[in-house]
Design a protein around this motif. Structure first.
Motif, PDB file in Angstrom:
ATOM      1  N   LYS A   1       6.109  11.379   0.738  1.00 30.78           N
ATOM      2  CA  LYS A   1       7.123  10.687  -0.092  1.00 30.78           C
ATOM      3  C   LYS A   1       8.471  10.685   0.619  1.00 30.78           C
TER       4      LYS A   1
ATOM      5  N   ASP B   1       0.850  -1.190   0.000  1.00 28.38           N
ATOM      6  CA  ASP B   1       0.000   0.000   0.000  1.00 28.38           C
ATOM      7  C   ASP B   1       0.891   1.247   0.000  1.00 28.38           C
TER       8      ASP B   1
ATOM      9  N   ASP C   1       0.470   3.959  -1.813  1.00 26.32           N
ATOM     10  CA  ASP C   1      -0.294   5.197  -1.831  1.00 26.32           C
ATOM     11  C   ASP C   1      -0.736   5.572  -0.413  1.00 26.32           C
ATOM     12  N   GLY C   2      -1.192   4.582   0.344  1.00 26.26           N
ATOM     13  CA  GLY C   2      -1.592   4.848   1.713  1.00 26.26           C
ATOM     14  C   GLY C   2      -0.402   5.311   2.542  1.00 26.26           C
ATOM     15  N   HIS C   3       0.770   4.723   2.282  1.00 20.80           N
ATOM     16  CA  HIS C   3       1.981   5.120   3.003  1.00 20.80           C
ATOM     17  C   HIS C   3       2.357   6.555   2.669  1.00 20.80           C
ATOM     18  N   ILE C   4       2.275   6.904   1.366  1.00 19.97           N
ATOM     19  CA  ILE C   4       2.614   8.267   0.946  1.00 19.97           C
ATOM     20  C   ILE C   4       1.609   9.256   1.514  1.00 19.97           C
ATOM     21  N   LYS C   5       0.329   8.845   1.486  1.00 20.63           N
ATOM     22  CA  LYS C   5      -0.715   9.734   1.977  1.00 20.63           C
ATOM     23  C   LYS C   5      -0.521  10.066   3.456  1.00 20.63           C
TER      24      LYS C   5
END
Length: 284
Positions: free
Chosen positions: A284, A274, A276-280
């Motif tokens: 980044k 996941d 995207d969830g980590h970045i969200k």
């Protein structure tokens, strides 16, 4: 005789003149002599007596002149050449005492051969305290320094060939592998702390992940984690409080970073894919 007269005409003429003069003088004194003799002596006897005498006198004078002319002139007196001035001797030349012989130069002492060292990569930078590696005491630390082994990052890069090269110079062979110098050096080089080897946690299974994806883990801390056996996201995601505390004791200056940066929560998202969830959540 004729050759002498021809070669010296002037002396001969002079001698002839002298002879004639002598004869004339004798002739002039003849009347006085006749008075002493007997008056009956005839003139022919006187004339015959005077003529041979005059001729003899003339001959003697000519011979004397010839002899005088024939004699060579005395050689000129040779004057001796002045002797060259004598150069005064220097003071050093007047010293007749023999100079002492120079002492022979002492033979140069052979240079002491340097202690042989293992053929390994040289250390770069200030020496580290190798006694922080478990199994290296003060004496072994001094031996390592004499062999050119002085830094954690130097030991951390050793391969099997390097270990075998250094091991033959140690008094107690096998210490490097037995005490895991390389593993400990990796932890210490990354700024971690070595307690008793490596933390007692579940080993990573599979290829190493890019731990730098976890916020708060940079290249140096990633290197330390790998040296401690921490290599995968799913490995970190499975940690409990005891595992966090165990690993935290080896992080040295990075101690407390696991909880502060939420490694376990980040690792769970990354391990599931996941991103995207980590970045969200963490950026980044």
């Amino acid at each position: 005789m004729l050759s002498l007269i021809t070669a010296n005409p002037i002396p001969f003429i002079i001698a002839l003149i002298i002879g004639l003069a002598t004869a004339w003088w004798i002739w002039g004194r003849t009347p006085d002599v006749e008075a002493d003799y007997d008056a009956d002596s005839d003139a022919d006897h006187d004339t015959n007596y005077a003529a041979p005498a005059a001729a003899a006198a003339a001959t003697g004078a000519a011979a004397a002149a010839t002899t005088t002319a024939a004699e060579p002139a005395p050689p000129k007196e040779l004057k001796p050449e002045p002797a060259a001035p004598v150069k005064p001797l220097a003071v050093a030349e007047l010293d007749t005492e023999p100079k002492p012989k120079a002492k022979p130069k002492a033979k140069a002492k052979p240079k002491a051969t340097s202690t042989p060292k293992p053929k390994i990569a040289a250390a770069v930078g200030k020496p580290d305290d190798l006694t922080r590696i478990k199994g290296i005491g003060p004496q072994l630390n001094d031996l390592c320094l004499s062999l050119g082994v002085s830094r954690f990052d130097q030991i951390a890069k050793w391969k099997k060939a390097d270990i075998a090269e250094v091991d033959q110079y140690l008094k107690m062979k096998g210490r490097i592998d037995r005490d895991d110098w390389v593993g400990q050096a990796k932890i210490l080089a990354a700024g971690g702390t070595v307690s008793e080897g490596k933390p007692k946690i579940a080993a990573a299974v599979g290829k190493p992940d890019d731990l730098k994806k976890v916020k708060g883990i940079g290249p140096k801390l990633e290197k330390l984690c790998n040296s401690l056996g921490v290599k995968r996201w799913d490995q970190i995601a499975a940690w409990k409080a005891a595992d966090v505390k165990e690993v935290d004791g080896y992080l040295g200056s990075f101690k407390g970073r696991i909880q502060r940066d939420e490694w376990v929560k980040q690792a769970k998202l990354l391990a599931k894919g996941d991103f995207d969830g980590h970045i969200k959540k963490y950026g980044k």
